[in-house]
Scaffold this motif. Structure first.
Motif, PDB file in Angstrom:
ATOM      1  N   ILE A 240      -3.744  -4.800   2.471  1.00 27.48           N
ATOM      2  CA  ILE A 240      -5.053  -4.371   1.936  1.00 27.48           C
ATOM      3  C   ILE A 240      -6.122  -5.395   2.344  1.00 27.48           C
ATOM      4  CG2 ILE A 240      -6.363  -3.784  -0.150  1.00 27.48           C
ATOM      5  CD1 ILE A 240      -3.646  -3.012  -1.455  1.00 27.48           C
ATOM      6  N   ALA A 241      -5.758  -6.674   2.285  1.00 27.43           N
ATOM      7  CA  ALA A 241      -6.714  -7.723   2.698  1.00 27.43           C
ATOM      8  C   ALA A 241      -7.113  -7.542   4.161  1.00 27.43           C
ATOM      9  CB  ALA A 241      -6.106  -9.106   2.465  1.00 27.43           C
ATOM     10  N   ASP A 242      -6.201  -7.039   4.989  1.00 23.88           N
ATOM     11  CA  ASP A 242      -6.541  -6.788   6.398  1.00 23.88           C
ATOM     12  C   ASP A 242      -7.664  -5.760   6.533  1.00 23.88           C
ATOM     13  OD1 ASP A 242      -4.657  -8.592   7.169  1.00 23.88           O
ATOM     14  OD2 ASP A 242      -3.175  -7.113   7.854  1.00 23.88           O
ATOM     15  N   GLU A 243      -7.769  -4.869   5.567  1.00 18.15           N
ATOM     16  CA  GLU A 243      -8.867  -3.899   5.569  1.00 18.15           C
ATOM     17  C   GLU A 243     -10.204  -4.612   5.389  1.00 18.15           C
ATOM     18  OE1 GLU A 243      -7.327  -1.413   6.998  1.00 18.15           O
ATOM     19  OE2 GLU A 243      -8.718  -0.123   5.894  1.00 18.15           O
ATOM     20  N   ILE A 244     -10.199  -5.616   4.523  1.00 14.29           N
ATOM     21  CA  ILE A 244     -11.436  -6.383   4.291  1.00 14.29           C
ATOM     22  C   ILE A 244     -11.811  -7.117   5.586  1.00 14.29           C
ATOM     23  CG2 ILE A 244     -12.545  -8.187   2.905  1.00 14.29           C
ATOM     24  CD1 ILE A 244     -10.365  -7.557   0.734  1.00 14.29           C
ATOM     25  N   ALA A 245     -10.791  -7.720   6.207  1.00 14.73           N
ATOM     26  CA  ALA A 245     -11.042  -8.459   7.453  1.00 14.73           C
ATOM     27  C   ALA A 245     -11.601  -7.521   8.527  1.00 14.73           C
ATOM     28  CB  ALA A 245      -9.752  -9.123   7.931  1.00 14.73           C
ATOM     29  N   ALA A 246     -11.182  -6.262   8.508  1.00 16.05           N
ATOM     30  CA  ALA A 246     -11.652  -5.290   9.508  1.00 16.05           C
ATOM     31  C   ALA A 246     -12.969  -4.641   9.082  1.00 16.05           C
ATOM     32  CB  ALA A 246     -10.588  -4.226   9.735  1.00 16.05           C
ATOM     33  N   ASP A 247     -13.565  -5.169   8.001  1.00 12.16           N
ATOM     34  CA  ASP A 247     -14.854  -4.668   7.532  1.00 12.16           C
ATOM     35  C   ASP A 247     -14.802  -3.229   7.023  1.00 12.16           C
ATOM     36  OD1 ASP A 247     -17.119  -5.926   6.986  1.00 12.16           O
ATOM     37  OD2 ASP A 247     -18.125  -5.551   8.916  1.00 12.16           O
ATOM     38  N   ARG A 248     -13.645  -2.852   6.489  1.00  9.29           N
ATOM     39  CA  ARG A 248     -13.545  -1.526   5.875  1.00  9.29           C
ATOM     40  C   ARG A 248     -13.480  -1.722   4.362  1.00  9.29           C
ATOM     41  NH1 ARG A 248     -10.197  -0.268  10.825  1.00  9.29           N
ATOM     42  NH2 ARG A 248      -8.433  -1.227   9.756  1.00  9.29           N
ATOM     43  N   GLY A 249     -14.045  -0.748   3.645  1.00  9.41           N
ATOM     44  CA  GLY A 249     -14.255  -0.935   2.207  1.00  9.41           C
ATOM     45  C   GLY A 249     -12.981  -1.046   1.391  1.00  9.41           C
ATOM     46  N   VAL A 250     -12.957  -2.047   0.520  1.00 10.02           N
ATOM     47  CA  VAL A 250     -11.897  -2.160  -0.497  1.00 10.02           C
ATOM     48  C   VAL A 250     -12.600  -2.307  -1.844  1.00 10.02           C
ATOM     49  CG1 VAL A 250      -9.971  -3.542  -1.359  1.00 10.02           C
ATOM     50  CG2 VAL A 250     -10.215  -3.163   1.101  1.00 10.02           C
ATOM     51  N   PHE A 251     -12.144  -1.530  -2.818  1.00  6.71           N
ATOM     52  CA  PHE A 251     -12.817  -1.490  -4.112  1.00  6.71           C
ATOM     53  C   PHE A 251     -11.820  -1.751  -5.239  1.00  6.71           C
ATOM     54  CE2 PHE A 251     -14.940   1.154  -1.035  1.00  6.71           C
ATOM     55  CZ  PHE A 251     -16.248   0.704  -1.114  1.00  6.71           C
ATOM     56  N   GLY A 252     -12.326  -2.370  -6.285  1.00  9.29           N
ATOM     57  CA  GLY A 252     -11.536  -2.545  -7.497  1.00  9.29           C
ATOM     58  C   GLY A 252     -12.095  -1.575  -8.530  1.00  9.29           C
ATOM     59  N   TYR A 253     -11.211  -0.902  -9.237  1.00  8.64           N
ATOM     60  CA  TYR A 253     -11.673   0.065 -10.242  1.00  8.64           C
ATOM     61  C   TYR A 253     -11.235  -0.404 -11.634  1.00  8.64           C
ATOM     62  CZ  TYR A 253     -12.430   4.193 -12.971  1.00  8.64           C
ATOM     63  OH  TYR A 253     -12.871   5.035 -13.944  1.00  8.64           O
ATOM     64  N   LYS A 254     -12.221  -0.650 -12.500  1.00  5.56           N
ATOM     65  CA  LYS A 254     -11.929  -1.122 -13.864  1.00  5.56           C
ATOM     66  C   LYS A 254     -11.632   0.105 -14.739  1.00  5.56           C
ATOM     67  CE  LYS A 254     -15.768  -3.860 -13.657  1.00  5.56           C
ATOM     68  NZ  LYS A 254     -16.823  -4.689 -14.245  1.00  5.56           N
ATOM     69  N   PHE A 255     -10.367   0.456 -14.800  1.00  8.35           N
ATOM     70  CA  PHE A 255      -9.967   1.687 -15.496  1.00  8.35           C
ATOM     71  C   PHE A 255     -10.136   1.525 -17.010  1.00  8.35           C
ATOM     72  CE2 PHE A 255      -5.974   0.096 -17.217  1.00  8.35           C
ATOM     73  CZ  PHE A 255      -5.723  -0.987 -16.395  1.00  8.35           C
ATOM     74  N   LYS A 256     -10.295   2.685 -17.664  1.00 11.28           N
ATOM     75  CA  LYS A 256     -10.325   2.686 -19.131  1.00 11.28           C
ATOM     76  C   LYS A 256      -8.928   3.043 -19.609  1.00 11.28           C
ATOM     77  CE  LYS A 256     -15.120   3.995 -19.890  1.00 11.28           C
ATOM     78  NZ  LYS A 256     -15.469   4.258 -18.471  1.00 11.28           N
ATOM     79  N   GLY A 257      -8.346   2.175 -20.422  1.00 12.90           N
ATOM     80  CA  GLY A 257      -7.004   2.454 -20.921  1.00 12.90           C
ATOM     81  C   GLY A 257      -6.289   1.158 -21.237  1.00 12.90           C
ATOM     82  N   LYS A 258      -5.101   1.295 -21.819  1.00 13.32           N
ATOM     83  CA  LYS A 258      -4.314   0.115 -22.182  1.00 13.32           C
ATOM     84  C   LYS A 258      -3.084   0.078 -21.281  1.00 13.32           C
ATOM     85  CE  LYS A 258      -2.364  -3.001 -25.041  1.00 13.32           C
ATOM     86  NZ  LYS A 258      -2.400  -4.279 -24.357  1.00 13.32           N
ATOM     87  N   ARG A 259      -2.948  -1.023 -20.549  1.00 15.35           N
ATOM     88  CA  ARG A 259      -1.834  -1.131 -19.628  1.00 15.35           C
ATOM     89  C   ARG A 259      -0.710  -1.963 -20.254  1.00 15.35           C
ATOM     90  NH1 ARG A 259      -0.084  -6.227 -16.986  1.00 15.35           N
ATOM     91  NH2 ARG A 259       1.098  -5.597 -15.158  1.00 15.35           N
TER      92      ARG A 259
END
Ligand code: UTP
Length: 295
Positions: A240-259
């Motif tokens: 996934i980090a390689d996607e960042i290096a290739a300038d392609r979007g990586v997103f974090g999603y702050k989900f609602k819920g209890k994990r």
């Protein structure tokens, strides 16, 4: 845009050894251990179905036969329940039935890490298609199932998306932690890096990656490249980090819920209590018992 295609396939990596639950996992796959009366895998399957997943790919290993058997239909049991008029139970059982051919199993012959497990599913995916990854160890209680929340957010962002959990600083060193570019909106952040198990005091944020992902098909290609260069474990976070290096979007999603971290004993016990208390048929008896325990 190709990276915004519907997400209809999900990979469930279930080939790990489950050593934290030995000796039980000598013969019981961790994924069919039950929270109340449903195996962990059932929670993950239900969540994936709610998010529109139609094809389910299990990456399994030696000793996981009971997991495959769990998904067999049981006509004899169903007939018996129908004959006895146990309609609620019958409905529960029928709701777990999967369509023939909806589940595919591939083997991971060596436990070479999560990235390697995902890579084992490569031939079952269309090379232009995004896919989800769900780790059944992470059970998420949420009004709207976590993956469904992510699929909705992903339809705006495309790219690749990981579920992000806010954790206290002292806990961050046991997770992969996101390094953030900025907020896309209230729930989604843009990611510029990921640090696996950062040393205490060096965490780039309080957002930890947990076991829900929507991944661009490029991530599978990145895994392929990592596989060629690697002798040992292959980490999904590196691909996934390689996607960042290739300038392609990586997103974090702050989900609602209890994990709940059901890969750990404490997390599994907490989930058992929480899910038990959420069940109308068990709530009163269980909470009365809990009140008898010393504080
Ligand atoms: P864990 O790190 O929890 O490992 O894997 P584990 O083997 O399941 O459990 P412990 O730590 O020995 O108790 C996280 C997820 O990745 C899968 C596991 O099945 C689990 O769903 N996994 C991990 C694989 O499928 N293959 C691997 O090589 C490693």
């Amino acid at each position: 845009m190709s990276n915004k295609r519907n997400v209809t396939k999900a990979i469930f990596p279930v080939a790990g050894l489950g050593t934290r639950f030995l000796p039980a996992t000598k013969s019981i796959p961790k994924e069919i251990m039950t929270l109340v009366d449903r195996p962990l895998i059932q929670y993950a399957i239900d969540e994936a179905r709610a998010a529109g997943i139609k094809e389910f790919i299990f990456v399994t290993s030696r000793g996981k036969g009971a997991l495959e058997d769990y998904f067999d239909h049981s006509p004899v049991l169903e007939q018996e329940l129908a004959r006895k008029g146990k309609t609620a139970l019958l409905e529960d059982l029928e709701n777990t039935n999967m369509d023939s051919g909806a589940i595919a199993y591939v083997r991971q012959y060596k436990a070479l890490g999560l990235g390697h497990a995902v890579w084992c599913a490569r031939r079952l995916l269309d090379p232009t298609e995004p896919f989800a990854v769900l780790l059944p160890d992470d059970v998420i209680a949420a009004e709207k199932p976590c993956l469904q929340q992510m699929v909705e957010a992903y339809s705006e962002t495309g790219g690749s998306m990981v579920a992000a959990l806010e954790v206290p600083q002292e806990k961050a060193s046991s997770y992969g932690v996101l390094d953030i570019n900025g907020n896309v909106n209230d729930t989604t952040v843009s990611v510029k890096g990921m640090v696996e198990k950062p040393e205490s005091g060096t965490e780039p944020s309080n957002l930890a990656v947990i076991g829900r992902y929507i991944l661009s098909p490029n991530v599978m290609q990145n895994l392929h490249a990592l596989k060629k260069g690697a002798g040992g474990e292959i980490q999904l976070t590196d691909a996934i980090a390689d996607e960042i290096a290739a300038d392609r979007g990586v997103f974090g999603y702050k989900f609602k819920g209890k994990r709940f971290d059901c890969g750990s004993k404490a997390g599994f016990l907490q989930a058992t209590i929480a899910f038990g208390l959420s069940r109308p048929d068990l709530r009163d008896e269980l909470s009365a018992y809990l009140k008898t325990l010393p504080a």
